[in-house]
Design a protein around this motif. Structure first.
Motif, short mmCIF file in Angstrom:
data_model
loop_
_atom_site.label_atom_id
_atom_site.label_comp_id
_atom_site.label_asym_id
_atom_site.label_seq_id
_atom_site.Cartn_x
_atom_site.Cartn_y
_atom_site.Cartn_z
N TYR B 33 0.85 -1.18 0.00
CA TYR B 33 0.00 0.00 0.00
C TYR B 33 0.89 1.24 0.00
O TYR B 33 2.01 1.22 0.53
CB TYR B 33 -0.88 0.04 1.26
CG TYR B 33 -1.96 -0.99 1.30
CD1 TYR B 33 -1.72 -2.29 1.71
CD2 TYR B 33 -3.27 -0.65 0.94
CE1 TYR B 33 -2.73 -3.23 1.76
CE2 TYR B 33 -4.28 -1.59 0.99
CZ TYR B 33 -4.00 -2.87 1.40
OH TYR B 33 -5.01 -3.80 1.45
N PHE B 35 0.61 5.49 0.94
CA PHE B 35 -0.20 6.41 1.72
C PHE B 35 0.35 7.83 1.61
O PHE B 35 1.56 8.03 1.45
CB PHE B 35 -0.18 6.03 3.21
CG PHE B 35 -0.54 4.62 3.53
CD1 PHE B 35 0.42 3.64 3.57
CD2 PHE B 35 -1.86 4.29 3.81
CE1 PHE B 35 0.09 2.33 3.87
CE2 PHE B 35 -2.19 2.99 4.12
CZ PHE B 35 -1.22 2.00 4.14
N TYR B 37 0.07 10.93 4.36
CA TYR B 37 -0.38 11.39 5.66
C TYR B 37 -0.11 12.89 5.77
O TYR B 37 0.90 13.39 5.30
CB TYR B 37 0.36 10.66 6.79
CG TYR B 37 -0.17 9.28 7.11
CD1 TYR B 37 0.32 8.17 6.43
CD2 TYR B 37 -1.15 9.10 8.07
CE1 TYR B 37 -0.17 6.90 6.71
CE2 TYR B 37 -1.64 7.83 8.35
CZ TYR B 37 -1.15 6.74 7.67
OH TYR B 37 -1.64 5.49 7.96
N GLN B 39 0.32 16.03 8.54
CA GLN B 39 0.60 16.34 9.94
C GLN B 39 0.57 17.85 10.13
O GLN B 39 1.53 18.54 9.85
CB GLN B 39 1.94 15.76 10.39
CG GLN B 39 2.16 15.90 11.88
CD GLN B 39 3.51 15.36 12.32
OE1 GLN B 39 4.52 15.55 11.66
NE2 GLN B 39 3.53 14.67 13.46
N MET B 45 -1.13 12.75 13.14
CA MET B 45 -0.95 12.20 11.79
C MET B 45 -2.32 11.80 11.26
O MET B 45 -3.00 10.98 11.86
CB MET B 45 -0.02 10.99 11.83
CG MET B 45 1.41 11.31 12.20
SD MET B 45 2.31 12.06 10.84
CE MET B 45 2.67 10.61 9.87
N LEU B 47 -4.52 10.38 7.98
CA LEU B 47 -4.48 9.72 6.69
C LEU B 47 -5.24 10.56 5.67
O LEU B 47 -6.41 10.87 5.87
CB LEU B 47 -5.09 8.32 6.78
CG LEU B 47 -5.16 7.54 5.47
CD1 LEU B 47 -3.75 7.24 4.96
CD2 LEU B 47 -5.95 6.25 5.65
N ARG B 50 -5.10 6.64 0.42
CA ARG B 50 -4.44 5.34 0.37
C ARG B 50 -4.61 4.75 -1.02
O ARG B 50 -5.67 4.88 -1.63
CB ARG B 50 -5.06 4.42 1.41
CG ARG B 50 -4.58 2.98 1.35
CD ARG B 50 -5.26 2.12 2.40
NE ARG B 50 -6.69 2.10 2.22
CZ ARG B 50 -7.56 2.39 3.18
NH1 ARG B 50 -7.14 2.76 4.36
NH2 ARG B 50 -8.85 2.34 2.94
N PHE B 91 3.52 13.52 4.48
CA PHE B 91 4.44 12.39 4.43
C PHE B 91 3.89 11.32 3.49
O PHE B 91 2.73 10.91 3.62
CB PHE B 91 4.65 11.78 5.82
CG PHE B 91 5.37 12.68 6.78
CD1 PHE B 91 4.68 13.42 7.71
CD2 PHE B 91 6.75 12.77 6.73
CE1 PHE B 91 5.35 14.25 8.61
CE2 PHE B 91 7.43 13.60 7.61
CZ PHE B 91 6.72 14.34 8.55
N PRO B 97 0.24 -5.21 3.56
CA PRO B 97 -0.91 -5.74 4.29
C PRO B 97 -0.48 -6.56 5.50
O PRO B 97 0.65 -7.03 5.56
CB PRO B 97 -1.61 -6.62 3.25
CG PRO B 97 -1.15 -6.12 1.94
CD PRO B 97 0.25 -5.63 2.16
N PRO B 102 6.21 -1.91 10.28
CA PRO B 102 5.93 -0.46 10.29
C PRO B 102 5.95 0.12 8.89
O PRO B 102 6.57 -0.43 7.97
CB PRO B 102 7.08 0.10 11.13
CG PRO B 102 8.19 -0.87 10.94
CD PRO B 102 7.55 -2.22 10.81
N LEU B 103 5.29 1.26 8.74
CA LEU B 103 5.36 1.97 7.48
C LEU B 103 6.77 2.53 7.28
O LEU B 103 7.47 2.84 8.24
CB LEU B 103 4.36 3.13 7.46
CG LEU B 103 2.88 2.78 7.61
CD1 LEU B 103 2.03 4.04 7.45
CD2 LEU B 103 2.46 1.70 6.64
N PHE B 105 8.53 5.78 5.84
CA PHE B 105 8.12 7.16 5.56
C PHE B 105 9.18 7.90 4.74
O PHE B 105 10.38 7.65 4.87
CB PHE B 105 7.92 7.93 6.87
CG PHE B 105 6.69 7.55 7.62
CD1 PHE B 105 6.74 6.57 8.59
CD2 PHE B 105 5.48 8.17 7.36
CE1 PHE B 105 5.62 6.21 9.30
CE2 PHE B 105 4.33 7.81 8.06
CZ PHE B 105 4.40 6.82 9.03
N GLY B 106 8.70 8.83 3.90
CA GLY B 106 9.60 9.80 3.31
C GLY B 106 9.95 10.88 4.31
O GLY B 106 9.44 10.90 5.43
#
Lengths: 112, 115
Positions: B33, B35, B37, B39, B45, B47, B50, B91, B97, B102-103, B105-106
């Motif tokens: 997936y 995403f 986000y 902030q 954070m 969403l 997606r 982000f 799935p 953990p995700l 992140f950029g």
């Protein structure tokens, strides 16, 4: 998606002391994640917490400094121990569902 | 390394105009997936949108839409009719799935909206 209540939202602490941050989820999640975020920066993963086992820490983070508890599938705590000004940061907890991650509101910690 | 890259540290947009935030990623996963986000200064954070990698159709949520180019590993966010409340850090993140990892992140893009 689930909701995570994170406490405290902010605190100012004396160096050498410890602070425990709590996260309560309104539904069961398998894994919870703890992040540190410097202002204006991205999230840095501290550790992954699974119920019934010791947390898994990322490089640069150790259990003595950041002990984590995960007593059940809806709750976790992160303690920042023996704090120094370098620990001043935002701390976030997160849980992941199957299709998204959800976050607590964050704790802004200032160490003086 | 499986990374997420946001090449725009800061962006600005006039109110009511359209802005596009860029994101590229690297992964060896076949099922994942993506995403975006948001902030705001409140630190929460949120969403925004997606995208499931197996879906060819680009995701849309009201004023927010993505341009997902799977072969190019590109995932940009378009914000239409920008509003003052859109000002925040954005982000881009990648996940798989199951929720057991953990995700990734950029570094984030700080969006300013000019009245």
């Amino acid at each position: 998606s689930a909701v995570i209540s994170q406490k405290p939202s902010r605190d100012i602490c004396q160096r050498g002391t410890s602070l425990t941050i709590q996260c309560q989820v309104d539904s069961q999640v398998t894994m919870m994640f703890w992040y540190r975020q410097q202002p204006g920066q991205s999230l840095t993963l501290i550790a992954t917490a699974n119920q019934g086992s010791e947390a898994t820490y990322e490089s640069g983070f150790v259990i003595d400094k950041f002990p984590i508890s995960r007593p059940n599938l809806t709750f976790s705590t992160l303690t920042v121990s023996n704090m120094s000004p370098e620990d001043s940061s935002i701390y976030l907890c997160s849980g992941s569902g199957y299709t998204e991650a959800f976050f607590g509101q964050g704790t802004r910690l200032t160490v003086v | 390394a499986q990374t997420v890259t946001q090449s725009q540290p800061e962006m600005s947009v006039q109110e009511a105009e359209t802005v596009t935030l860029s994101c590229t990623y690297d992964t060896s996963e076949s099922d994942y997936y993506l995403f975006w986000y948001k902030q705001p200064p409140s630190r929460q954070m949120i969403l925004v949108i997606r995208q499931e990698a197996y879906k060819q159709q680009n995701a849309t949520e009201n004023r927010f839409s993505v341009n997902f180019q799977k072969a190019a590993k590109s995932f940009s966010l378009k914000i239409s009719d920008s509003q003052l409340g859109d000002a925040a850090m954005y982000f881009c993140a990648r996940g798989v799935p199951s929720g057991n990892t953990p995700l990734v992140f950029g570094k984030g893009t700080r969006l300013s909206v000019i009245a």
